[in-house]
Design a protein around this motif. Structure first.
Motif, PDB file in Angstrom:
ATOM      1  N   ARG A 100       0.805  -1.235  -0.013  1.00  0.00           N
ATOM      2  CA  ARG A 100       0.006  -0.008  -0.052  1.00  0.00           C
ATOM      3  C   ARG A 100       0.571   1.208  -0.094  1.00  0.00           C
ATOM      4  O   ARG A 100       0.644   2.241  -0.936  1.00  0.00           O
ATOM      5  N   HIS A 103       2.656   1.587  -3.489  1.00  0.00           N
ATOM      6  CA  HIS A 103       1.954   2.083  -4.611  1.00  0.00           C
ATOM      7  C   HIS A 103       1.611   3.518  -4.129  1.00  0.00           C
ATOM      8  O   HIS A 103       1.620   4.286  -5.289  1.00  0.00           O
ATOM      9  N   ALA A 104       1.512   4.244  -3.105  1.00  0.00           N
ATOM     10  CA  ALA A 104       1.335   5.583  -3.025  1.00  0.00           C
ATOM     11  C   ALA A 104       2.747   6.326  -3.548  1.00  0.00           C
ATOM     12  O   ALA A 104       2.594   7.140  -4.174  1.00  0.00           O
ATOM     13  N   TYR A 106       4.521   5.091  -5.576  1.00  0.00           N
ATOM     14  CA  TYR A 106       4.699   4.946  -7.061  1.00  0.00           C
ATOM     15  C   TYR A 106       3.615   5.936  -7.812  1.00  0.00           C
ATOM     16  O   TYR A 106       4.119   6.745  -8.675  1.00  0.00           O
ATOM     17  N   VAL A 107       2.563   6.243  -7.228  1.00  0.00           N
ATOM     18  CA  VAL A 107       1.509   7.010  -7.834  1.00  0.00           C
ATOM     19  C   VAL A 107       2.123   8.434  -7.747  1.00  0.00           C
ATOM     20  O   VAL A 107       2.055   9.177  -8.696  1.00  0.00           O
ATOM     21  N   ASP A 108       2.937   8.851  -6.677  1.00  0.00           N
ATOM     22  CA  ASP A 108       3.479  10.204  -6.615  1.00  0.00           C
ATOM     23  C   ASP A 108       4.757  10.141  -7.711  1.00  0.00           C
ATOM     24  O   ASP A 108       4.821  11.336  -8.179  1.00  0.00           O
ATOM     25  N   VAL A 110       4.907   8.745 -10.545  1.00  0.00           N
ATOM     26  CA  VAL A 110       4.453   8.880 -11.835  1.00  0.00           C
ATOM     27  C   VAL A 110       3.587  10.081 -12.011  1.00  0.00           C
ATOM     28  O   VAL A 110       3.679  10.461 -13.333  1.00  0.00           O
ATOM     29  N   SER A 111       3.080  10.793 -11.137  1.00  0.00           N
ATOM     30  CA  SER A 111       2.665  11.843 -11.233  1.00  0.00           C
ATOM     31  C   SER A 111       3.658  13.314 -11.575  1.00  0.00           C
ATOM     32  O   SER A 111       3.011  14.216 -11.768  1.00  0.00           O
ATOM     33  N   ASN A 112       4.636  12.795 -11.519  1.00  0.00           N
ATOM     34  CA  ASN A 112       5.684  13.962 -12.106  1.00  0.00           C
ATOM     35  C   ASN A 112       5.837  14.273 -13.152  1.00  0.00           C
ATOM     36  O   ASN A 112       5.611  13.495 -14.231  1.00  0.00           O
ATOM     37  N   PRO A 113       5.360  15.347 -13.648  1.00  0.00           N
ATOM     38  CA  PRO A 113       5.385  15.900 -15.073  1.00  0.00           C
ATOM     39  C   PRO A 113       6.459  15.647 -16.038  1.00  0.00           C
ATOM     40  O   PRO A 113       6.325  15.640 -17.132  1.00  0.00           O
ATOM     41  N   HIS A 115       8.056  12.913 -15.822  1.00  0.00           N
ATOM     42  CA  HIS A 115       8.275  11.392 -15.779  1.00  0.00           C
ATOM     43  C   HIS A 115       7.510  11.052 -17.309  1.00  0.00           C
ATOM     44  O   HIS A 115       6.502  11.470 -17.366  1.00  0.00           O
ATOM     45  N   ARG A 129      12.071   7.570  -0.804  1.00  0.00           N
ATOM     46  CA  ARG A 129      11.138   6.861  -0.216  1.00  0.00           C
ATOM     47  C   ARG A 129      10.828   5.280  -0.030  1.00  0.00           C
ATOM     48  O   ARG A 129      10.487   4.647   0.879  1.00  0.00           O
TER      49      ARG A 129
END
Lengths: 143, 223
Positions: A100, A103-104, A106-108, A110-113, A115, A129
């Motif tokens: 869990r 995943h959090a 990873y989402v952060d 991937v939200s990097n513009p 990336h 992290r």
């Protein structure tokens, strides 16, 4: 104790592989991760054998080798997380918790513009992290 | 990890983005501007879908993914759900929003520039002008939906249509076989989809542009 963590994209392309042992067997760990991808595909494509956990992202123990246990997690966007642990006293709940938090992170990442989707994750923040999460996994299960 | 931004900032950003791309960067090439805006939306949708599917179990089929877009994804973005979802069960979906948040504050000056229009013609003409002016603002949400669906494993083409100003309809077409279609078949496919779905709508303006890498620039000019 976690020895290796991997993120694999939906075309089975590696997005992030990190091993946490000092020994030089990184290649062996990569090989284990690669073999576990087949198991993930089999689990997902054969729902009859593994009925109740059909739609859950956490796939559980994929397969045990002689020294390690491999756990899998498949997100909605077909990204796979693989964790290789030296599995003496690893509890399911701890692994779920780990996934869990992972995943959090990873989402952060991937939200990097900056990336590019499909390319490797090169963010140092993500690496830090992940190593924090890995270290705290070891501590909580020992206690 | 979340910081908050006021909604008026988001509205201003979107308005400025559309006006920059249409008036400054690609001033005489509206199709290119539309393509760039849609590509920005694609990336945003791609990343948002990662975030908003985090806690959910996996989707078992495409309809569940579309329902996710209509309910949870739309509520996260616009604080409301899609008002109406229609499908032909062959891979085409129409999402209807009766009060699209990003169009809610837009209005068109009803007085036309050339004063020789009679009273009878003015209503459809102003609707036409309204649709043309606001259609550029719909490429971004189309891109968001396309990005979200493609991240969930459903390649598709999304287009939008405005019937009356705050309401809009978004047409989602799964392009499973689109790459096999030749240029001529693409046009036939697009036209049949248009007429079967929008025959009942009262809109007088149909602006449908399909964005997909296999459709050439020539196809984009077919309206």
């Amino acid at each position: 104790m976690i020895v290796c963590v991997a993120v694999v994209g939906h075309q089975n392309n590696p997005l992030y592989i990190q091993s946490f042992t000092e020994a030089d067997d990184a290649l062996k760990l990569h090989h284990i991760v690669h073999c576990s991808l087949d198991v993930v595909d089999e689990r997902v494509n054969n729902p009859k054998k593994y009925g109740p956990t059909l739609n859950e992202p956490f796939l559980g123990l994929l397969y045990p080798t002689e020294n390690y246990k491999v756990y899998g997690y498949l997100t909605n966007t077909k990204v796979k997380f693989i964790v290789v642990t030296t599995g003496l006293d690893v509890r399911d709940a701890d692994v779920r918790n780990f996934f869990r938090r992972f995943h959090a992170a990873y989402v952060d990442a991937v939200s990097n513009p900056f990336h590019v989707p499909g390319k490797k994750i090169t963010s140092r923040t993500f690496a830090e992290r992940v190593s924090t999460i890995v270290k705290s996994f070891g501590l909580s299960s020992a206690g | 990890m979340g910081r908050e931004v006021s909604e008026s900032c988001v509205d201003s950003l979107l308005t400025e983005m559309v006006s920059s791309y249409c008036d400054r960067f690609y001033a005489n090439k509206p199709e290119l501007a539309a393509r760039r805006i849609e590509a920005i939306g694609f990336q945003v949708g791609h990343q948002l879908s990662e975030r908003y599917t985090m806690e959910r179990p996996r989707f078992s089929d495409n309809l569940e993914a579309i329902k996710f877009i209509c309910k949870d994804f739309w509520s996260e973005l616009f604080k409301k759900q899609i008002d109406n979802l229609k499908t032909n069960h062959k891979g085409t979906f129409v999402l209807q929003d009766n009060r699209f948040r990003w169009l809610a504050r837009m209005s068109i000056d009803p007085s036309s520039e050339d004063g020789d229009l009679s009273q009878d013609n003015s209503a459809p003409v102003t609707e036409n002008k309204a649709a043309q002016a606001t259609s550029m603002h719909l490429y971004f949400p189309c891109g968001i939906i396309r990005g979200a669906l493609s991240n969930l494993g459903i390649p598709c083409a999304v287009s939008a249509d405005i019937s009356s100003l705050p309401a809009c309809e978004l047409l989602v077409m799964e392009c499973i076989r689109l790459y096999l279609l030749s240029y001529a078949h693409c046009i036939a496919f697009i036209s049949t989809a248009r007429y079967s779905f929008f025959s009942q709508s009262r809109s007088s303006c149909m602006i449908i542009v399909i964005f997909h890498p296999c459709i050439s620039e020539r196809a984009l000019r077919f309206r």
